[in-house]
Design an enzyme around this catalytic site. Structure first.
Site, PDB file in Angstrom:
ATOM      1  N   TYR A   1       0.833  -1.203   0.000  1.00  0.00           N
ATOM      2  CA  TYR A   1       0.000   0.000   0.000  1.00  0.00           C
ATOM      3  C   TYR A   1       0.864   1.248   0.000  1.00  0.00           C
ATOM      4  CZ  TYR A   1      -4.287  -2.543   1.195  1.00  0.00           C
ATOM      5  OH  TYR A   1      -5.377  -3.376   1.171  1.00  0.00           O
TER       6      TYR A   1
ATOM      7  N   TYR B   1      -0.431  -9.927   0.720  1.00  0.00           N
ATOM      8  CA  TYR B   1       0.601  -9.341   1.584  1.00  0.00           C
ATOM      9  C   TYR B   1       0.531  -9.906   2.993  1.00  0.00           C
ATOM     10  CZ  TYR B   1      -3.249  -6.131   2.981  1.00  0.00           C
ATOM     11  OH  TYR B   1      -4.433  -5.590   3.400  1.00  0.00           O
TER      12      TYR B   1
ATOM     13  N   ARG C   1      -2.772 -11.741   3.891  1.00  0.00           N
ATOM     14  CA  ARG C   1      -4.082 -11.429   3.312  1.00  0.00           C
ATOM     15  C   ARG C   1      -4.122 -11.956   1.878  1.00  0.00           C
ATOM     16  NH1 ARG C   1      -7.614  -7.965   4.493  1.00  0.00           N
ATOM     17  NH2 ARG C   1      -8.828  -9.815   4.068  1.00  0.00           N
TER      18      ARG C   1
ATOM     19  N   HIS D   1      -7.083  -8.748  -2.459  1.00  0.00           N
ATOM     20  CA  HIS D   1      -8.429  -8.222  -2.191  1.00  0.00           C
ATOM     21  C   HIS D   1      -8.505  -6.755  -2.561  1.00  0.00           C
ATOM     22  CE1 HIS D   1      -6.073  -7.268   1.392  1.00  0.00           C
ATOM     23  NE2 HIS D   1      -6.846  -6.203   1.522  1.00  0.00           N
TER      24      HIS D   1
ATOM     25  N   HIS E   1     -10.703  -3.351  -1.229  1.00  0.00           N
ATOM     26  CA  HIS E   1     -11.629  -2.813  -0.220  1.00  0.00           C
ATOM     27  C   HIS E   1     -12.704  -1.975  -0.919  1.00  0.00           C
ATOM     28  CE1 HIS E   1      -9.007  -3.682   3.318  1.00  0.00           C
ATOM     29  NE2 HIS E   1      -8.047  -3.583   2.423  1.00  0.00           N
TER      30      HIS E   1
END
Ligand SMILES: [Fe+3]
Lengths: 246, 207
Positions: A112, A151, A161, A164, A166
């Site tokens: 991110y 990640y 995770r 995905h 959000h």
């Protein structure tokens, strides 16, 4: 948008068994952040039946294109190009127009763009990781992005995770407000994820897994994933002549 | 079977996670140039709006009393005359200088959230039930570790009589908990802290 009279009926009660409970010790952060007393339940009031409206005029031309909306002119984000599309429906199966859909995600390497992010995967200088759109008259929406990477995160010693995206979804009444995550069909990481597993019912988890949509794939360009989102439905106002306590 | 019910299930919630600010307030999180401003980050009403100016300040505390620094708070409220700026508002049109919805992250260092708005008027309980609610503001809190958005309300400490007849506050069986929903008026400022757990756990609603 359609000029049908606004709906003012009460929302169907939220099925709290379908949603994750507040306290899910496998997801450690929930332990100190979960209310422990029962929620006070009542059918929504005027406050929850109403909500703001977001106009299409607030959208910029690349708001729904994460491949280019943070990239330097002429460049693009690195990664597998994908199209995510679907409809926002209510529990009665009707498309919901004018819904603000916001999305954010990690880059192709699972990183991110955030000060607190410590994963060693590289930052992509051309990828911001955020976009938004508003549903059309039939509740449809789409955006272009790159396939996010998986990640690791500090929960268990070795928790990861699954890939995905959000989603924040803003329907017509504040009672419909929802934040969730979309996963990708066939990802073996989904079943291992403590955040996915906060949802007790396997069928509810299925609802978050977007299938590969071969027919919507753009040849020589992008594969497509379909993700429909269901918001709370409303009672028809025909049945609304009932006074509280009667 | 001939008769089947074709209702869909609501999409299940998932936590907003640690990076909700990338998606909802990207400029705040340092991602500039995609959206001009962060949605909902301005005041809820402009200078021409009717009503009393207030500033709401508060923290969201976890079960050990530490303020969350990664929460996102949204509020929704009526204008000074008690009208919602929504197509579902059937009693008239809200003040055109009033938007009614706001979204703020907590301060990165302290966790404090701040909203600039006007004090809402009283609104009817339901479209078919004209009993008035006391002035209040809906709060919705998401953060890492919160699996489904938490919904609560702030009422006002200077509205004792209206609060006493509010039909939502009346539903709270343990009367000592009502105080967790009362914002403390100190001049123009209203202090409203949210406690996720503990002795002072805020009342949260399922509405
Ligand atoms: Fe994430």
């Amino acid at each position: 948008m359609k000029t049908a009279p606004p709906e003012t009926g009460a929302f169907f009660a939220r099925d709290r068994i379908w949603h994750p409970p507040a306290l899910t010790p496998g997801y450690k952060t929930s332990v100190l952040r979960s209310p422990q007393k029962a929620l006070i339940s009542l059918e929504g009031t005027t406050t929850e039946l109403t909500g703001p409206v977001f106009g299409h005029n607030m959208l910029g031309p690349t708001d729904n294109d994460l491949i280019v909306n943070y990239a330097r002119p002429g460049e693009m984000a690195i990664g597998q190009r994908i199209l995510v599309h679907g409809r926002v429906l209510d529990e009665r199966g009707r498309g919901v127009p004018g819904v603000l859909v916001e999305f954010w995600q990690a880059n192709a390497g699972g990183r991110y763009r955030h000060k607190k992010e410590t994963y060693l995967a590289a930052i992509d200088p051309n990828f911001g990781g955020v976009g938004r759109t508003i549903t059309d008259d039939e509740g449809g929406y789409w955006f272009k992005t790159i396939q996010p990477g998986a990640y690791p995160w500090p929960n268990g010693v070795n928790d990861w995770r699954p890939a995905h995206i959000h989603f924040s979804v803003f329907g017509h009444g504040f009672a419909q407000r929802l934040i969730t995550q979309m996963y990708f069909e066939g990802d073996p990481m989904i079943a291992r994820c403590p955040i996915v597993r906060t949802i007790p019912d396997p069928q509810a988890i299925e609802q978050l897994i977007a299938p590969l949509d071969w027919n919507a794939t753009v040849p020589m360009d992008m594969r497509a994933y379909k993700f429909d989102i269901v918001l709370r439905g409303r009672r028809s106002t025909l049945f609304e002549n009932r006074k509280e306590g009667n | 079977m001939v008769q089947t019910l074709a209702y869909l299930k609501e999409t299940p919630s998932q936590t907003a996670g640690p990076y909700v600010h990338i998606g909802c307030t990207p400029n705040f999180s340092g991602i500039s140039g995609i959206f001009e401003t962060d949605l909902g980050s301005g005041p809820l009403a402009n200078e021409q709006a009717r009503g009393e100016r207030i500033t709401i300040r508060g923290f969201v505390y976890d079960g050990l009393g530490s303020p969350l620094k990664d929460a996102l708070v949204e509020i929704w409220q009526a204008d000074a005359d008690g009208l919602y700026n929504s197509p579902a508002e059937t009693r008239g049109r809200a003040d055109p200088n009033f938007f009614g919805w706001g979204r703020q992250p907590g301060d990165m260092q302290t966790g404090e959230f701040v909203f600039h708005t006007v004090k809402p008027g009283r609104t009817p309980f339901r479209p078919n039930d004209p009993r008035l609610m006391a002035p209040h503001i809906l709060f919705w809190i998401v953060a890492r570790g919160i699996n489904i958005g938490l919904q609560t309300r702030m009422y006002f400490s200077d509205e004792e009589a209206a609060n006493a007849e509010d039909p939502v506050l009346a539903r709270i069986e343990h009367r000592q908990r009502v105080r967790t929903l009362i914002g403390a008026r100190e001049g123009e400022t209203v202090r409203f802290d949210i406690h996720l757990q503990g002795e002072n756990e805020t009342v949260f609603f399922d509405m």
